[in-house]
Design a protein around this motif. Sequence first.
Motif, PDB file in Angstrom:
ATOM      1  N   GLU A  54       0.863  -1.177   0.000  1.00  0.00           N
ATOM      2  CA  GLU A  54       0.000   0.000   0.000  1.00  0.00           C
ATOM      3  C   GLU A  54       0.902   1.230   0.000  1.00  0.00           C
ATOM      4  OE1 GLU A  54      -3.373  -0.006   0.021  1.00  0.00           O
ATOM      5  OE2 GLU A  54      -3.462  -2.197  -0.018  1.00  0.00           O
ATOM      6  N   PRO A  55       0.352   2.408  -0.343  1.00  0.00           N
ATOM      7  CA  PRO A  55       1.181   3.622  -0.284  1.00  0.00           C
ATOM      8  C   PRO A  55       1.781   3.817   1.110  1.00  0.00           C
ATOM      9  CG  PRO A  55      -0.875   4.076  -1.418  1.00  0.00           C
ATOM     10  CD  PRO A  55      -0.993   2.686  -0.840  1.00  0.00           C
ATOM     11  N   HIS A  56       2.971   4.392   1.135  1.00  0.00           N
ATOM     12  CA  HIS A  56       3.702   4.596   2.377  1.00  0.00           C
ATOM     13  C   HIS A  56       3.649   6.065   2.784  1.00  0.00           C
ATOM     14  CE1 HIS A  56       5.273   0.622   1.498  1.00  0.00           C
ATOM     15  NE2 HIS A  56       5.621   1.066   0.308  1.00  0.00           N
ATOM     16  N   GLN A  57       3.913   6.319   4.029  1.00  0.00           N
ATOM     17  CA  GLN A  57       3.950   7.687   4.549  1.00  0.00           C
ATOM     18  C   GLN A  57       5.318   8.327   4.361  1.00  0.00           C
ATOM     19  OE1 GLN A  57       1.150   9.299   5.581  1.00  0.00           O
ATOM     20  NE2 GLN A  57       0.268   7.428   4.736  1.00  0.00           N
ATOM     21  N   GLU A  58       6.253   7.597   3.739  1.00  0.00           N
ATOM     22  CA  GLU A  58       7.627   8.060   3.566  1.00  0.00           C
ATOM     23  C   GLU A  58       7.989   8.065   2.083  1.00  0.00           C
ATOM     24  OE1 GLU A  58       6.577   6.018   7.107  1.00  0.00           O
ATOM     25  OE2 GLU A  58       6.885   5.074   5.169  1.00  0.00           O
ATOM     26  N   ASP A  59       8.937   8.917   1.705  1.00  0.00           N
ATOM     27  CA  ASP A  59       9.516   8.824   0.368  1.00  0.00           C
ATOM     28  C   ASP A  59      10.250   7.499   0.267  1.00  0.00           C
ATOM     29  OD1 ASP A  59       8.604  11.342  -0.445  1.00  0.00           O
ATOM     30  OD2 ASP A  59      10.449  12.345   0.161  1.00  0.00           O
ATOM     31  N   GLU A  60      10.355   6.991  -0.963  1.00  0.00           N
ATOM     32  CA  GLU A  60      10.908   5.648  -1.155  1.00  0.00           C
ATOM     33  C   GLU A  60      11.753   5.611  -2.426  1.00  0.00           C
ATOM     34  OE1 GLU A  60       8.898   1.204  -1.141  1.00  0.00           O
ATOM     35  OE2 GLU A  60       7.649   2.953  -1.522  1.00  0.00           O
ATOM     36  N   VAL A  61      12.881   4.909  -2.344  1.00  0.00           N
ATOM     37  CA  VAL A  61      13.731   4.671  -3.508  1.00  0.00           C
ATOM     38  C   VAL A  61      13.921   3.165  -3.640  1.00  0.00           C
ATOM     39  CG1 VAL A  61      16.048   4.945  -4.493  1.00  0.00           C
ATOM     40  CG2 VAL A  61      14.941   6.885  -3.353  1.00  0.00           C
ATOM     41  N   TYR A  62      13.745   2.662  -4.866  1.00  0.00           N
ATOM     42  CA  TYR A  62      14.010   1.263  -5.191  1.00  0.00           C
ATOM     43  C   TYR A  62      15.274   1.201  -6.026  1.00  0.00           C
ATOM     44  CZ  TYR A  62       9.084   0.263  -4.118  1.00  0.00           C
ATOM     45  OH  TYR A  62       7.856   0.131  -3.520  1.00  0.00           O
ATOM     46  N   PRO A  93       0.140   6.146  -4.712  1.00  0.00           N
ATOM     47  CA  PRO A  93      -0.167   4.739  -4.962  1.00  0.00           C
ATOM     48  C   PRO A  93       0.823   4.140  -5.969  1.00  0.00           C
ATOM     49  CG  PRO A  93      -2.149   6.090  -5.131  1.00  0.00           C
ATOM     50  CD  PRO A  93      -0.979   7.030  -5.062  1.00  0.00           C
ATOM     51  N   HIS A  94       1.321   2.950  -5.652  1.00  0.00           N
ATOM     52  CA  HIS A  94       2.257   2.269  -6.540  1.00  0.00           C
ATOM     53  C   HIS A  94       2.275   0.781  -6.228  1.00  0.00           C
ATOM     54  CE1 HIS A  94       4.597   3.042  -2.907  1.00  0.00           C
ATOM     55  NE2 HIS A  94       5.397   2.056  -3.279  1.00  0.00           N
ATOM     56  N   ARG A  95       2.664  -0.002  -7.234  1.00  0.00           N
ATOM     57  CA  ARG A  95       2.835  -1.451  -7.040  1.00  0.00           C
ATOM     58  C   ARG A  95       3.572  -2.026  -8.230  1.00  0.00           C
ATOM     59  NH1 ARG A  95      -0.319  -4.997  -9.724  1.00  0.00           N
ATOM     60  NH2 ARG A  95      -1.916  -4.118 -11.049  1.00  0.00           N
ATOM     61  N   PHE A  96       4.286  -3.118  -7.979  1.00  0.00           N
ATOM     62  CA  PHE A  96       4.929  -3.857  -9.053  1.00  0.00           C
ATOM     63  C   PHE A  96       3.900  -4.802  -9.668  1.00  0.00           C
ATOM     64  CE2 PHE A  96       8.487  -2.833  -6.222  1.00  0.00           C
ATOM     65  CZ  PHE A  96       9.379  -2.281  -7.131  1.00  0.00           C
ATOM     66  N   HIS A  97       4.005  -5.011 -10.979  1.00  0.00           N
ATOM     67  CA  HIS A  97       3.138  -5.981 -11.653  1.00  0.00           C
ATOM     68  C   HIS A  97       3.879  -6.498 -12.885  1.00  0.00           C
ATOM     69  CE1 HIS A  97       1.716  -3.397 -15.050  1.00  0.00           C
ATOM     70  NE2 HIS A  97       2.096  -2.440 -14.224  1.00  0.00           N
ATOM     71  N   ASP A  98       3.287  -7.475 -13.531  1.00  0.00           N
ATOM     72  CA  ASP A  98       3.913  -8.117 -14.699  1.00  0.00           C
ATOM     73  C   ASP A  98       5.351  -8.518 -14.391  1.00  0.00           C
ATOM     74  OD1 ASP A  98       1.578  -7.851 -16.147  1.00  0.00           O
ATOM     75  OD2 ASP A  98       2.198  -5.994 -17.126  1.00  0.00           O
ATOM     76  N   VAL A  99       5.544  -9.167 -13.259  1.00  0.00           N
ATOM     77  CA  VAL A  99       6.875  -9.647 -12.873  1.00  0.00           C
ATOM     78  C   VAL A  99       7.184 -10.852 -13.752  1.00  0.00           C
ATOM     79  CG1 VAL A  99       8.313 -10.534 -11.002  1.00  0.00           C
ATOM     80  CG2 VAL A  99       6.506  -8.844 -10.508  1.00  0.00           C
ATOM     81  N   THR A 100       8.152 -10.687 -14.660  1.00  0.00           N
ATOM     82  CA  THR A 100       8.488 -11.762 -15.593  1.00  0.00           C
ATOM     83  C   THR A 100       9.741 -12.524 -15.188  1.00  0.00           C
ATOM     84  OG1 THR A 100       9.705 -10.234 -17.012  1.00  0.00           O
ATOM     85  CG2 THR A 100       7.378 -10.602 -17.539  1.00  0.00           C
ATOM     86  N   GLU A 101      10.590 -11.901 -14.380  1.00  0.00           N
ATOM     87  CA  GLU A 101      11.780 -12.547 -13.814  1.00  0.00           C
ATOM     88  C   GLU A 101      11.816 -12.202 -12.337  1.00  0.00           C
ATOM     89  OE1 GLU A 101      15.351 -11.313 -15.815  1.00  0.00           O
ATOM     90  OE2 GLU A 101      14.508 -11.687 -17.796  1.00  0.00           O
ATOM     91  N   ARG A 102      12.252 -13.140 -11.524  1.00  0.00           N
ATOM     92  CA  ARG A 102      12.315 -12.931 -10.070  1.00  0.00           C
ATOM     93  C   ARG A 102      12.891 -11.549  -9.766  1.00  0.00           C
ATOM     94  NH1 ARG A 102      15.622 -14.165  -5.479  1.00  0.00           N
ATOM     95  NH2 ARG A 102      14.325 -15.104  -3.852  1.00  0.00           N
TER      96      ARG A 102
END
Length: 115
Positions: A54-62, A93-102
Motif C-alpha cells: 500500500e502507499p507509504h507515509q515516507e519517500d521511497e527509492v528502489y 499509490p504504486h505497485r509492481f506488476h507483470d513480474v516476468t523474472e524474479r
Amino acid sequence: MDEPAVEAFDAASLEEARAEVQHRTGELYLEFLRRDSMSCGLYVLEPGADDPQEPHQEDEVYVVLSGRAQLMVAGRDHPVEPGGVLFVGRTVPHRFHDVTERLSVLVFFAPAESA
C-alpha cells in the motif's frame, strides 16, 4: 548506545535472511537497517506474483538488483530492470506488476518506514 559509523551488508546474506523470514512468516520484505532518518530493506517478488503493498507515509527509492517487471506509479507504468533506480513520493499509490523474472530490489525509506 552509539550507533556504528558503518555497517556492511552483502546481497547474498540479505537474501538468505529474507528467504528464512518468508519461510517462517510469509513476509516478502526484510528490513535490515533502521535509523530515525531512514530505513532499508530487501523486497523480492517471484514471477507472476501480486504486489500487496500500500502507499507509504515516507519517500521511497528502489534499487533493482535483479529481475524484470513494471512499476505502476499513480496509474503510469515504468519499466523495472537490473540497475534501475526508481523514486516514489510519499502517499503515492504504486505497485509492481507483470513480474516476468524474479524481482529483487533494495528499498530505502526516508524517514524510516512507519510501523
